[in-house]
Scaffold this active site. Structure first.
Site, PDB file in Angstrom:
ATOM      1  N   CYS A   2       0.815  -1.107   0.075  1.00 18.55           N
ATOM      2  CA  CYS A   2       0.142  -0.092  -0.052  1.00 18.55           C
ATOM      3  C   CYS A   2       0.971   1.201   0.052  1.00 18.55           C
ATOM      4  CB  CYS A   2      -0.936  -0.069   0.997  1.00 18.55           C
ATOM      5  SG  CYS A   2      -1.950  -1.746   1.294  1.00 18.55           S
ATOM      6  N   ARG A  27       4.556  -0.336  -6.447  1.00 17.03           N
ATOM      7  CA  ARG A  27       4.370  -1.137  -5.035  1.00 17.03           C
ATOM      8  C   ARG A  27       3.310  -2.174  -5.129  1.00 17.03           C
ATOM      9  NH1 ARG A  27       6.703   1.749  -0.725  1.00 17.03           N
ATOM     10  NH2 ARG A  27       5.507   0.870   0.934  1.00 17.03           N
ATOM     11  N   TRP A  76      -3.666  -2.451  -1.319  1.00 15.74           N
ATOM     12  CA  TRP A  76      -3.442  -3.833  -1.569  1.00 15.74           C
ATOM     13  C   TRP A  76      -4.188  -4.635  -0.727  1.00 15.74           C
ATOM     14  CZ3 TRP A  76      -0.643  -8.303   0.194  1.00 15.74           C
ATOM     15  CH2 TRP A  76      -0.523  -9.301  -0.727  1.00 15.74           C
ATOM     16  N   ASN A 101      -1.290   1.956   5.934  1.00 12.99           N
ATOM     17  CA  ASN A 101      -0.847   0.913   5.615  1.00 12.99           C
ATOM     18  C   ASN A 101      -0.459  -0.143   6.801  1.00 12.99           C
ATOM     19  OD1 ASN A 101      -0.635   2.169   3.267  1.00 12.99           O
ATOM     20  ND2 ASN A 101       1.779   2.505   3.108  1.00 12.99           N
ATOM     21  N   GLY A 102      -0.387  -1.531   6.616  1.00 13.90           N
ATOM     22  CA  GLY A 102      -0.130  -2.631   7.562  1.00 13.90           C
ATOM     23  C   GLY A 102      -1.187  -3.291   7.845  1.00 13.90           C
ATOM     24  N   GLU A 484      15.162 -19.614  -9.053  1.00 15.07           N
ATOM     25  CA  GLU A 484      14.948 -18.228  -9.437  1.00 15.07           C
ATOM     26  C   GLU A 484      14.139 -17.960 -10.797  1.00 15.07           C
ATOM     27  OE1 GLU A 484      14.755 -13.824  -9.664  1.00 15.07           O
ATOM     28  OE2 GLU A 484      14.626 -15.301  -8.166  1.00 15.07           O
ATOM     29  N   LYS A 488      10.529 -16.446 -11.705  1.00 14.82           N
ATOM     30  CA  LYS A 488      10.214 -15.216 -12.513  1.00 14.82           C
ATOM     31  C   LYS A 488       9.375 -15.768 -13.507  1.00 14.82           C
ATOM     32  CE  LYS A 488      12.842 -12.053 -10.947  1.00 14.82           C
ATOM     33  NZ  LYS A 488      12.406 -12.445  -9.691  1.00 14.82           N
ATOM     34  N   GLU A 491       5.733 -15.703 -11.628  1.00 13.75           N
ATOM     35  CA  GLU A 491       5.487 -14.549 -11.269  1.00 13.75           C
ATOM     36  C   GLU A 491       4.732 -13.899 -12.353  1.00 13.75           C
ATOM     37  OE1 GLU A 491       8.296 -12.298  -7.857  1.00 13.75           O
ATOM     38  OE2 GLU A 491       9.339 -12.916  -9.722  1.00 13.75           O
ATOM     39  N   HIS A 507      13.443 -38.917  -8.128  1.00 15.97           N
ATOM     40  CA  HIS A 507      12.735 -39.002  -6.642  1.00 15.97           C
ATOM     41  C   HIS A 507      11.468 -38.410  -6.584  1.00 15.97           C
ATOM     42  CE1 HIS A 507      16.487 -40.460  -4.621  1.00 15.97           C
ATOM     43  NE2 HIS A 507      17.140 -39.408  -5.368  1.00 15.97           N
ATOM     44  N   LYS A 606       5.363  -5.133  -4.866  1.00 15.46           N
ATOM     45  CA  LYS A 606       6.770  -4.634  -5.037  1.00 15.46           C
ATOM     46  C   LYS A 606       7.386  -4.741  -3.653  1.00 15.46           C
ATOM     47  CE  LYS A 606      10.894  -3.787  -6.917  1.00 15.46           C
ATOM     48  NZ  LYS A 606      11.459  -4.977  -7.335  1.00 15.46           N
TER      49      LYS A 606
END
Length: 611
Positions: A2, A27, A76, A101-102, A484, A488, A491, A507, A606
């Site tokens: 946020c 963000r 958000w 925010n939070g 990674e 990507k 995402e 396995h 973000k």
């Protein structure tokens, strides 16, 4: 996640607030809103829209607002789905207007109490509780600052809030507890924001509020009280950010711009930190040498992409420094009973320096008995940087794309510097350090060469856009790079992708392999090459389509069902940094071809500043 913007000025603040929200779009958010107090009126003008800031901008164009004080927010969703009624700002009894925010952990009990006292809730959010709670304390003879001060004593959680009162239209009150907040200083006007970037158009002077600070902001004054309710003076910092940081330039998306910035970012990150033959130990401060001599083990803690950079560094630290290295996911570490190896260094890694779980883990570590704390992050004024004993900056510049690229490779560069400094104090020969330093001096050029693979990677991407799943494989330090690469892809393209150690195929994951499953292998010509080649034969035997990123020292041959791309040769120690780049490009091109929102992928933010 946020974003908060607030302004009190002698001019109309609506466009200042709107531009601030636009600068915070990176963000991640799902709704946007603004509240302005018109002159000569106590009735707040409230505008809220689900979706992008541009929807709010359209509303303002059709129905302009005028006022000298206001607050704005991008939300958000954490409590309640994205909707107009859940969007911020929230208003209590037409007197108190608030953005937040939070997360408020005890909001349910507070809401029950407020309902019993006649307060009506119009949203599902925890944020509206704060507005009503402040209003309940805001009575004749009580200042807005005192009402806020009383309210926060009842709050449990992490939050940053900005508040204004309709009957006192000359001031904003803000509080920072576990979520970042800054004050922007102008001339005859002042501002509040959750990120300095929101205010870059109006000021370059900032006060970074510290944990527990409450501030009262008017056009001409700024008063700050600490968590003990004592008036304090906070340092004013002048910020310098390149004007191109928030521009896409000639690129279609921020993400690809940031991928192509990586040679420069690596150069800046290493600049001033490398001599001809050694890392300059002073980069960690004058007391670093004595401290590093006493370190017997390292614990690296991070989330997401930063966790994968830490996972690569574990191989480096144990090989070059010869000391134990643990890598922990911050959200798990903070809730575990921690057994600390005596003489351990606790190192956090974060792009923003405000990642909530990582910050909480740092605070746990301070209580657990670690020898020292260090952070690697991109923001010198962040909470992690301020609360750690030592900070090593990335010098990556502003990273706007939600999917981290240049910050990831900069983290790896910083982690190699840390590794070499630790290793020097644990017997690494001067010649070996000099060898790695020379490789670091040339790293930006090798990454630049890797970017020239872009046209070939685009062709590979075209073959993957209709796939539902993908498997990434690597061994040794290339295993975290495979993780990674998979992250990507998932995402930004929304293709389900998983990373595995190549030796783990038999396995379980081998059961997934068929002709519809692309298998992306990261396989440089190192000592594990033959092992990887053997693993990949198992994939081909089951009809899997192989896409192999390798180098000219490995003897992979393109054939039916096997595509091979030669990444520029780099020393095996630095190969993870170089091989990360084509994997970023592959994810980017697949996402573009699929038509997804590359810079702001769905459901993601973000800066993850809540748990």
């Amino acid at each position: 996640m946020c974003g908060i913007v607030g302004a009190v000025a002698g001019r109309n603040v609506a466009m200042i607030l709107l531009e601030g929200l636009q600068r915070l779009e990176y963000r991640g958010y799902d709704s946007a809103g603004m509240a302005v107090l018109p002159q000569a009126s106590n009735n707040v003008d409230l505008r809220r829209q689900v979706g992008k800031v541009k929807e709010l901008a359209e509303d303002l164009r059709g129905r302009p607002v005028l006022g000298h004080i206001g607050i704005a927010h991008t939300r958000w969703a954490t409590h309640g789905k994205p909707s107009e009624r859940n969007a911020h700002p929230h208003v209590s009894k037409d007197r108190i207007t608030l953005v937040h925010n939070g997360i408020i952990e005890n909001f349910e009990s507070l809401r029950d109490g407020l309902k019993s006292r006649g307060y009506e809730f119009r949203s599902e959010t925890d944020s509206e509780v704060i507005a009503h709670l402040i209003e309940s304390f805001y009575r004749d003879g009580t200042s807005l600052a005192d009402a806020v001060r009383k309210a926060v004593l009842e709050l449990e959680g992490a939050y940053a809030i900005a508040v204004m009162a309709s009957d006192d239209p000359g001031q904003l009150v803000a509080v920072r507890v576990g979520s970042p907040l800054v004050i922007g200083i102008g001339f005859g006007e002042n501002f509040i924001a959750s990120d300095v970037l929101a205010l870059r158009a109006v000021t370059d002077r900032f006060i970074y509020l510290e944990e527990g600070d409450l501030c009262e902001v008017t056009r001409d004054t700024i008063q700050v009280w600490d968590d003990q309710n004592q008036p304090v003076k906070r340092k004013v910092d002048r910020l310098q950010i390149g004007h191109d940081d928030l521009s896409k330039g000639n690129h279609r998306h921020y993400m690809v711009k940031e991928i192509y910035e990586q040679p420069d970012v690596i150069r800046r990150t290493l600049e001033g930190r490398l001599g001809k033959r050694r890392v300059l130990g002073e980069v960690l401060g004058s007391h670093a040498k004595e401290l590093l001599q006493s370190i017997k083990a390292v614990t690296l803690v991070a989330c997401g992409t930063s966790y994968y950079s830490a996972s690569v560094a574990r191989y480096w630290i144990e090989e070059l420094a010869g000391i134990p290295c643990q890598v922990e996911i911050a959200s798990e570490f903070r809730y575990r009973k921690v057994a600390v190896i005596p003489g351990s260094l606790f190192a956090t890694i974060s792009q923003s320096g405000e990642t909530a779980d990582t910050l909480a883990a740092l605070r746990v570590a301070k209580e657990a008995g670690f020898k020292a704390t260090l952070t690697i992050c991109n923001v010198a004024t962040s909470s992690l940087a301020r609360e750690s004993d030592i900070a090593l900056m990335l010098q990556a510049g502003t990273e706007v794309g939600v999917a981290s690229t240049k910050a990831f490779t900069a983290q790896l560069a910083d982690l190699m510097l840390l590794t070499l400094l630790l290793a020097r104090e644990h017997g690494l020969p001067e010649e070996r350090e000099a060898e790695v330093v020379q490789l670091l001096h040339g790293l930006d050029a090798v990454i630049n060469d890797a970017l020239r693979l872009d046209p070939q990677i685009l062709r590979w991407a075209g073959e993957m856009i209709d796939r539902k799943h993908a498997l990434y494989l690597g061994r040794g330090p290339m295993y975290p790079i495979a993780l990674e690469g998979a992250l990507k892809l998932k995402e930004i393209s929304y293709i389900h992708a998983e990373g595995y150690p190549a030796g783990e195929l038999k396995h379980g994951p081998l059961a997934l392999v068929d002709e519809d499953m692309p298998v992306i292998a990261v396989a440089p010509g190192d000592e594990l090459l033959e092992k990887v080649q053997s693993n990949l034969q198992e994939v081909r035997a089951r009809g899997g389509q192989l896409y192999v990123f390798t180098d000219s020292e490995a003897h992979f041959r393109a054939e039916d069902g096997v595509k091979v791309m030669k990444v520029p040769i780099s020393h095996r120690l630095l190969a993870p940094i170089v091989f990360a780049v084509p994997l970023q490009l592959l994810a980017y091109h697949v996402a573009v071809l699929k038509g997804t929102d590359v810079d702001q992928p769905r459901n993601l933010a973000k800066s993850v500043t809540v748990e």
